[in-house]
Design a protein around this motif. Structure first.
Motif, PDB file in Angstrom:
ATOM      1  N   ALA A  17      -0.870  10.250  -2.761  1.00 36.27           N
ATOM      2  CA  ALA A  17      -1.992  10.478  -4.165  1.00 36.27           C
ATOM      3  C   ALA A  17      -1.728  11.351  -4.625  1.00 36.27           C
ATOM      4  N   ARG A  19      -1.801  15.122  -4.204  1.00 30.93           N
ATOM      5  CA  ARG A  19      -2.771  15.897  -3.354  1.00 30.93           C
ATOM      6  C   ARG A  19      -2.559  17.213  -3.094  1.00 30.93           C
ATOM      7  N   THR A 175     -13.201   4.482  -2.626  1.00 30.19           N
ATOM      8  CA  THR A 175     -13.454   4.884  -3.941  1.00 30.19           C
ATOM      9  C   THR A 175     -14.539   4.777  -4.847  1.00 30.19           C
ATOM     10  N   ALA A 202      -6.486   8.118  -0.157  1.00 25.21           N
ATOM     11  CA  ALA A 202      -6.180   8.242  -1.240  1.00 25.21           C
ATOM     12  C   ALA A 202      -7.496   8.425  -2.654  1.00 25.21           C
TER      13      ALA A 202
END
Length: 216
Positions: A17, A19, A175, A202
């Motif tokens: 992702a 990150r 999300t 994610a």
């Protein structure tokens, strides 16, 4: 899976992702496990928050090990709030009365836990705040003086769906929760468990709750 394997999976999901490593913390869910098993399967690999879903079980374990970081992840009942003395973070606040009970108990403890608001996931039998009520509940909980750090959600049971549809539904849920937290100025996201944490990471999960996999 052992804890190092689960942790490696979380780190891989972070990397995929884009990150930073460590931006999603593992919360080891320890309900039903004794302290010996927790020492052997979790704490032998480092310091991790320990998540308990049963208030009386948490009371007994945390009384013996108040030095550990305890989180409460279960349904919050008024008569069980008194057992959360050693808790750092409550993941499951869904009503102002729960926050009021926590704040009142905290006056006797000399410290208050931080809290997350649990968002409803769409399943009829699940706990949580309906999305449209979230801003109002946030105001009411903050009015008690508790620090609201973020949101928590539990993924619905999607095992009957074909894998592509299941993964799309999970990604959409996580999300959406991340977007709502951002819009409310909240930074902590407790979402993702053993079977779905890659999708949660994610989407921005900062706390991932994994239990059963750590003790098999």
């Amino acid at each position: 899976m052992s804890l190092p394997e689960v942790l490696a999976g979380i780190r891989a999901a972070e990397a995929a992702a884009g990150r930073p490593a460590g931006s999603a913390r593992l919360v080891a869910v320890t309900k039903g496990q004794d302290l010996d098993a927790i020492d052997r399967c979790v704490l032998a690999h480092g310091a991790f928050p320990l998540g308990e879903g049963r208030a009386q079980e948490l009371r007994d374990k945390s009384a013996l090990r108040p030095d550990l970081e305890w989180h409460f992840i279960g349904a919050l009942q008024r008569n069980k709030v008194k057992y959360l003395r050693h808790v750092t973070l409550v993941h499951s606040v869904e009503a102002a009365w729960q926050a009021e009970a926590l704040a009142q108990a905290a006056q006797g403890w000399g410290r208050a836990p931080d809290v997350l608001l649990q968002l409803h996931n769409g399943e009829a039998q699940k706990h949580g705040i309906e999305a449209q009520a979230l801003p109002g509940v946030l105001r009411e909980v903050r009015a008690t003086g508790l620090d609201v750090r973020g949101l928590m959600v539990m993924a619905p049971d999607l095992d009957d769906l074909p894998p592509p549809e299941r993964e799309a539904r999970l990604a959409a849920l996580f999300t959406d929760v991340a977007r709502r937290a951002h819009d409310l100025g909240l930074s902590e996201l407790s979402m993702g468990m053993s079977g779905d944490y890659p999708h949660a990471v994610a989407a921005g999960a900062t706390l991932v709750r994994v239990g059963r996999s750590l003790f098999t």
